[in-house]
Design a protein around this motif. Structure first.
Motif, mmCIF file in Angstrom:
data_model
loop_
_atom_site.group_PDB
_atom_site.id
_atom_site.type_symbol
_atom_site.label_atom_id
_atom_site.label_comp_id
_atom_site.label_asym_id
_atom_site.label_seq_id
_atom_site.Cartn_x
_atom_site.Cartn_y
_atom_site.Cartn_z
ATOM 1 N N LYS A 162 0.812 -1.217 0.000
ATOM 2 C CA LYS A 162 0.000 0.000 0.000
ATOM 3 C C LYS A 162 0.847 1.268 0.000
ATOM 4 N N ILE A 163 1.917 1.295 0.790
ATOM 5 C CA ILE A 163 2.720 2.514 0.903
ATOM 6 C C ILE A 163 3.379 2.863 -0.434
ATOM 7 N N TYR A 164 3.832 1.822 -1.158
ATOM 8 C CA TYR A 164 4.441 2.072 -2.465
ATOM 9 C C TYR A 164 3.376 2.465 -3.489
ATOM 10 N N GLY A 165 2.202 1.866 -3.370
ATOM 11 C CA GLY A 165 1.103 2.221 -4.271
ATOM 12 C C GLY A 165 0.721 3.675 -4.117
ATOM 13 N N LEU A 166 0.646 4.137 -2.870
ATOM 14 C CA LEU A 166 0.296 5.531 -2.602
ATOM 15 C C LEU A 166 1.361 6.469 -3.165
ATOM 16 N N THR A 167 2.632 6.110 -2.989
ATOM 17 C CA THR A 167 3.731 6.936 -3.491
ATOM 18 C C THR A 167 3.698 7.019 -5.022
ATOM 19 N N ARG A 168 3.482 5.890 -5.660
ATOM 20 C CA ARG A 168 3.479 5.868 -7.129
ATOM 21 C C ARG A 168 2.267 6.604 -7.703
ATOM 22 N N LEU A 169 1.144 6.514 -7.027
ATOM 23 C CA LEU A 169 -0.024 7.284 -7.465
ATOM 24 C C LEU A 169 0.219 8.779 -7.332
ATOM 25 N N ALA A 170 0.922 9.180 -6.282
ATOM 26 C CA ALA A 170 1.247 10.596 -6.089
ATOM 27 C C ALA A 170 2.171 11.086 -7.209
ATOM 28 N N LYS A 171 3.160 10.266 -7.584
ATOM 29 C CA LYS A 171 4.070 10.638 -8.673
ATOM 30 C C LYS A 171 3.318 10.714 -10.000
ATOM 31 N N TRP A 172 2.386 9.784 -10.192
ATOM 32 C CA TRP A 172 1.570 9.804 -11.415
ATOM 33 C C TRP A 172 0.728 11.076 -11.455
ATOM 34 N N HIS A 173 0.177 11.452 -10.315
ATOM 35 C CA HIS A 173 -0.622 12.677 -10.209
ATOM 36 C C HIS A 173 0.202 13.888 -10.636
ATOM 37 N N GLU A 174 1.470 13.940 -10.245
ATOM 38 C CA GLU A 174 2.336 15.061 -10.604
ATOM 39 C C GLU A 174 2.614 15.070 -12.106
#
Length: 243
Positions: A162-174
């Motif tokens: 989950k923690i990596y998923g959240l981080t990668r979604l944040a990078k995708w958002h950027e």
């Protein structure tokens, strides 16, 4: 078995609450789409269940944003073709459309590339691969949008925590923010609004796939008879076929 007309929260809640509360409290996880009515139903009927936003509903938003960009280019191509035809009439010459390397016109390229954009490059046929190459060379923004949609899919496919998923979604958002695509910004905002239930997917990787598959079977079965007149008999047939 009960059928509820529509998806109004109160009507669905009324039916589900006929199930004893002791049984409903045993439900530990629910997968659902991003509709507020579904969230309300899950909260009120299954208070102990973890809510998981189905990854395929999230990915579908990105694909729809990609297709929106493709369609815009197609309408522009149609306008340009119509202008060229009118100009040819005025100048009393024969209109000759541009023919690309695979035999498509630009208008045809944009229309026929629709299904390729739903697929990963590894699953493209030879003709789809050639068409995608021509499409991306001519419309770089479509290539960027396709890569954004593909990256979102890969986040769900290749992330297990989950923690990596959240981080990668944040990078995708950027990346979406920097792209300037209005349609993708809408997708990113939807993800931001539902991120708590979206990242729950990474715990057990649960999806609505089986329910969606069953729903498709029901629709196909119903279509064979051009609708349903006798609901009770229809439900009986369903239980005999799929129960």
């Amino acid at each position: 078995m009960a059928i509820v007309a529509g998806t109004k929260a109160e009507a669905v809640i009324e039916v589900i609450r006929k199930i004893p509360e002791s049984l409903r409290k045993k439900v530990t996880e629910i997968t659902l789409d991003m509709a507020s009515s579904m969230t309300m139903i899950a909260k009120r009927c299954f208070p102990r269940a973890v809510r998981v936003t189905d990854r395929f509903h999230v990915q579908r938003l990105a694909v729809e944003a990609l297709q929106e960009i493709r369609i815009k280019h197609r309408w522009d191509a149609l306008d340009k073709e119509n202008d060229a035809i009118e100009q040819a009439k005025v100048s009393q010459t024969e209109y000759q459309p541009e023919i690309l390397g695979n035999g498509d016109t630009v208008k045809q390229l944009l229309a026929r590339s629709r299904y390729a954009l739903y697929k990963k490059p590894s699953t493209w046929t030879d003709s789809q691969r050639e068409r995608a190459q021509l499409l991306f060379e001519r419309f770089p923004d479509l290539k960027k949008a396709y890569e954004l949609a593909l990256e979102l899919s890969n986040i769900f496919t290749n992330t297990s925590e989950k923690i990596y998923g959240l981080t990668r979604l944040a990078k995708w958002h950027e990346k979406v923010r920097q792209s300037g695509f209005k349609a993708f910004n809408t997708v990113a905002r939807s993800i931001e609004s539902h991120y708590k239930t979206i990242v729950n997917y990474f715990d057990n990787r649960s999806t609505n796939a089986s329910a969606e598959s069953f729903n498709a079977k029901i629709k196909a079965f119903r279509a064979q008879f051009r609708g349903v007149r006798n609901v009770e008999f229809f439900l009986y047939r369903l239980t005999q076929l799929y129960a």
